[in-house]
Design a protein around this motif. Structure first.
Motif, PDB file in Angstrom:
ATOM      1  N   GLN A  32      43.561  35.519  40.489  1.00  0.00           N
ATOM      2  CA  GLN A  32      42.474  34.536  40.445  1.00  0.00           C
ATOM      3  C   GLN A  32      42.962  33.176  39.952  1.00  0.00           C
ATOM      4  N   ARG A 265      46.365  41.174  49.801  1.00  0.00           N
ATOM      5  CA  ARG A 265      45.337  40.138  49.981  1.00  0.00           C
ATOM      6  C   ARG A 265      43.950  40.652  49.630  1.00  0.00           C
ATOM      7  N   GLU A 268      41.226  40.367  46.206  1.00  0.00           N
ATOM      8  CA  GLU A 268      40.027  39.559  45.943  1.00  0.00           C
ATOM      9  C   GLU A 268      38.780  40.440  45.896  1.00  0.00           C
ATOM     10  N   GLU A 269      38.742  41.491  46.734  1.00  0.00           N
ATOM     11  CA  GLU A 269      37.580  42.402  46.720  1.00  0.00           C
ATOM     12  C   GLU A 269      37.490  43.113  45.381  1.00  0.00           C
ATOM     13  N   ALA A 271      38.183  42.167  42.515  1.00  0.00           N
ATOM     14  CA  ALA A 271      37.663  41.328  41.438  1.00  0.00           C
ATOM     15  C   ALA A 271      36.152  41.486  41.285  1.00  0.00           C
ATOM     16  N   HIS A 283      44.032  47.494  47.315  1.00  0.00           N
ATOM     17  CA  HIS A 283      43.898  46.223  46.602  1.00  0.00           C
ATOM     18  C   HIS A 283      45.246  45.731  46.093  1.00  0.00           C
TER      19      HIS A 283
END
Ligand code: FES
Ligand SMILES: [Fe+2]
Length: 404
Positions: A32, A265, A268-269, A271, A283
């Motif tokens: 992030q 990639r 992000e999910e 998170a 993830h």
């Protein structure tokens, strides 16, 4: 057979080990912020680590003798009487599953005049019969029969069993400590890495494929490659990079091993999901370095166990065990697994990572570099080389003490 955890038991503990949750939590935060884990400063290691014949010999004598090594998968010895040759080390080794179902490891050497007992890679047999004069051994290593034993009036058969090596099955893998008489405790050796492997399904995997090949590079160069994610964007640009973030990984040491998590990639999910829903194969990509010579790579629906052995200072033997869930080892999925194997083994590992190691080896002797410069992101390579050095130093200390 190995004491595999029953599915019902496993369902009771679906939660990931805390160490895996912690490392992924940190990785999510780093992803992030866009700032990967880095050491405070860059470092360097001498090129001689990869060129010194003497150093290589010491690694073989010390590092590849004192620690448990993975020499096979439990399923390679499917039933009592199964035998398997292992020649990764410069020690001829023979693995057997004895009448009680126990996996054992021996030097593949007849106790009469030293003949190699089994030439076949893998077979099923009731006894081991030496092809020279016919001395016959049980699968537990004991000497069963000597033709014309009247020729050996002074020999005690009980003292002429095969030389046994400490051996254990753990997480579905066969481990051997290649020094007779030493104590082996793989659970203690792996520490919390063993919990990771159980959670990732290792205890129940089957082996889809095993390959073995020789390559023109020092064995450490390929371990180095699997210890950092800095190269993924460039070297793997046209293969797996589309699934990963650039240079986003975290590693931590466990005993002399490392647990690493590389951001895919899809991190992000994660998170926006609670930790119970984090997927350690989608993830992120979990990898482990198991000292001294093993890397696990945990892909979305299967795992690779890679072991690397020094054959000479500039030559290594590479063994790849491709492990898949037992329930997916079906006829219908064979094409999927074949394609998957070809992509990861031939395209990514062989044509990219191993090829890079061979290219580097060819350049090292040129003198262009006297040291290898490691960026702050490549701290894991420094740690690996320090662990090796420590193991060599410890052996020197033991040797000095024993000569006092
Ligand atoms: S060397 Fe094996 S029986 Fe003689
Ligand atoms: Fe790579």
């Amino acid at each position: 057979m190995a004491t595999a955890m029953q599915p019902a038991e496993r369902e009771k503990t679906p939660r990931a080990p805390q160490a895996m949750l912690d490392i992924l939590a940190r990785l999510i935060r780093n992803a992030q912020s866009g700032v990967p884990q880095m050491a405070d400063s860059q470092a360097s290691i001498p090129v001689d680590n990869y060129l010194s014949v003497e150093r290589c010999q010491r690694e073989r004598d010390v590092v590849f003798r004192r620690f448990p090594l993975i020499v096979g998968h439990d399923s390679e010895l499917p039933e009592a009487g199964s035998t398997l040759r292992h020649d990764g080390l410069d020690l001829p080794m023979l693995l057997t599953r004895d009448g009680e179902g126990r996996v054992r490891a021996f030097l593949n050497v007849c106790r009469h005049r030293g003949m190699r007992l089994q030439k076949e890679q893998q077979c099923q047999r009731k006894t081991l019969v030496c092809p020279y004069h016919g001395w016959t051994y049980n699968l537990d290593g004991s000497l069963k029969h000597v033709p014309h034993d009247e020729f050996f009036p002074a020999m005690d058969k009980d003292d002429h069993g095969l030389t046994e090596l400490p051996c254990e099955v753990k997480n579905g893998l066969i481990w051997v400590l290649p020094t007779p008489g030493e104590k082996i405790d793989v659970g203690e050796w792996l520490g919390s890495i063993s919990d990771d492997l159980s959670y990732l399904g290792f205890d129940d995997f089957v082996q889809y494929r095993k390959t073995e090949s020789l390559h023109d590079n020092n064995w450490k160069l390929i371990i180095d490659a699997f210890l950092e994610a800095y190269h993924v964007k460039v070297l793997h640009r046209n293969s797996v990079y589309p699934f990963f973030l650039d240079s986003m990984a975290i590693s931590e040491t466990v005993n002399r091993h490392m647990r690493s998590s590389v951001a895919r990639r899809r991190i992000e999910e994660a998170a926006s999901l609670p930790p119970e829903q984090w997927d350690f194969r989608e993830h992120c990509s979990m990898t482990h370095f198991i000292f001294p010579n093993c890397i696990t790579v945990n892909h979305p629906d299967y795992s690779s166990v890679l072991t690397f052995y020094p054959v000479a200072v500039d030559k290594m033997r590479w063994v790849h065990h491709m492990l898949i869930p037992a329930e997916r080892n079906t006829e219908a999925e064979q094409t999927h697994w074949e394609n998957t194997f070809n992509l990861i083994h031939e395209t990514v590992f062989r044509a990219e990572d191993v090829d890079a190691a061979e290219q580097i080896q060819a350049g090292l002797a040129s003198g262009a570099n006297t040291d290898i410069t490691l960026g702050r992101m490549e701290y894991t390579i420094r740690q690996f080389h320090e662990s090796l050095q420590q193991a060599l130093d410890e052996a020197d200390q033991v040797r000095e003490l024993s000569t006092l």
